[in-house]
Motif scaffolding. Sequence first.
Motif, short mmCIF file in Angstrom:
data_model
loop_
_atom_site.label_atom_id
_atom_site.label_comp_id
_atom_site.label_asym_id
_atom_site.label_seq_id
_atom_site.Cartn_x
_atom_site.Cartn_y
_atom_site.Cartn_z
N MET A 192 0.85 -1.19 0.00
CA MET A 192 0.00 0.00 0.00
C MET A 192 0.89 1.25 0.00
N ASN A 193 0.60 2.20 -0.91
CA ASN A 193 1.41 3.41 -0.95
C ASN A 193 0.54 4.63 -1.28
N GLN A 238 -1.22 4.71 -4.79
CA GLN A 238 -2.42 3.87 -4.88
C GLN A 238 -3.64 4.59 -4.30
N SER A 280 -6.02 -3.00 -8.39
CA SER A 280 -6.11 -4.43 -8.14
C SER A 280 -5.18 -4.85 -7.00
N LEU A 281 -3.95 -4.33 -6.99
CA LEU A 281 -3.00 -4.64 -5.92
C LEU A 281 -3.50 -4.13 -4.57
N PHE A 282 -4.09 -2.94 -4.58
CA PHE A 282 -4.63 -2.34 -3.35
C PHE A 282 -5.76 -3.21 -2.81
N GLU A 283 -6.67 -3.64 -3.71
CA GLU A 283 -7.82 -4.46 -3.30
C GLU A 283 -7.34 -5.81 -2.75
N GLN A 284 -6.31 -6.38 -3.38
CA GLN A 284 -5.77 -7.65 -2.89
C GLN A 284 -5.16 -7.50 -1.51
N GLU A 285 -4.48 -6.36 -1.30
CA GLU A 285 -3.78 -6.13 -0.01
C GLU A 285 -4.76 -5.98 1.14
N ILE A 286 -5.86 -5.28 0.89
CA ILE A 286 -6.83 -5.06 1.98
C ILE A 286 -7.91 -6.15 2.00
N GLY A 287 -7.95 -7.01 0.97
CA GLY A 287 -8.93 -8.10 0.92
C GLY A 287 -10.35 -7.62 0.73
#
Length: 295
Positions: free
Chosen positions: A1-2, A5, A37-44
């Motif tokens: 997360m950054n 994003q 997509s990476l953000f959504e994966q990280e926070i589930g």
Amino acid sequence: MNIEQMEYIIEVAKCGSLTKAAENCHITVTGVSRAISLFEQEIGMRIFIRSRSGTTVTPEGQSIITKASRILKQIEELKSEAQSYREMNNAKLRISTIPGPISLLIDVITELKKEFPNSRIEIKENSTDAVIDDVEHERSDIGFFLLKEHHLPATSDLIFEPLMKDNMVLGVSVHSPLSNQSSVTLQDLKDYPFVLYNDPYIIAFVNTLDKPDILFQSNNVEAILKAVKEDIAVTIGTDYSFRGYTMSQNRGIVTIPFEISAEDPSYLWSVTSRNNTVSEAEQLFVKRVKNLLLL
């Protein structure tokens, strides 16, 4: 997360379109899509529902976007504060002032130099006309003087801010017969010798008496206060000038307000030039002076 994003998801939510958000963020649509997509994966959690008609925020995604907006705002405030600190720590501030508030201003300078040791702050005493002239001709960044409002010069080049209504007070020894009075008039003092700070405003005030007995005029505060403590004379000043002296300097001295008509008051003013952008240092300096005046 950054941070990027969070910026992208906020922009997509605002635009309702990956394409428009990518344009505004100067990045490819693929780049925005991958970041989300990476953000959504990280926070589930899914933040957006994507369709041919556009991109909409999910109910749970709205809470995430609200929190992300708050975080970005706090980050901007941190950056701004850091920038302000850097500016203040390298600031140069030139001050011109009448004698009255100089002790108070030196207290502010001392405080700021402790916080911002690399700052350069210069201060010089002047008459009211010279203070205004210094600022008008950019020899000083900010000035402080005492004047009635209707005596302010009519110029659009300067910005005047009233900081405090002038309250003239008498300083006497605790042993003086005047020390128990709740207020005085100049006429009450016609038989008393004066020791005065060499300030044109104070001298003009005393000279409204017929032939006042002025023992001496000086810029030496210690000499004036010593003469008052020894009860060989009285002195006159503004209440903020007495407040600028230390407790030990004021020990043995009582201040008494004058009975003066409230119809035409004088004020302590700050003056800056309209031609110059008010710096971070000037804003902070005036803020600290106001804080001291309110004590």
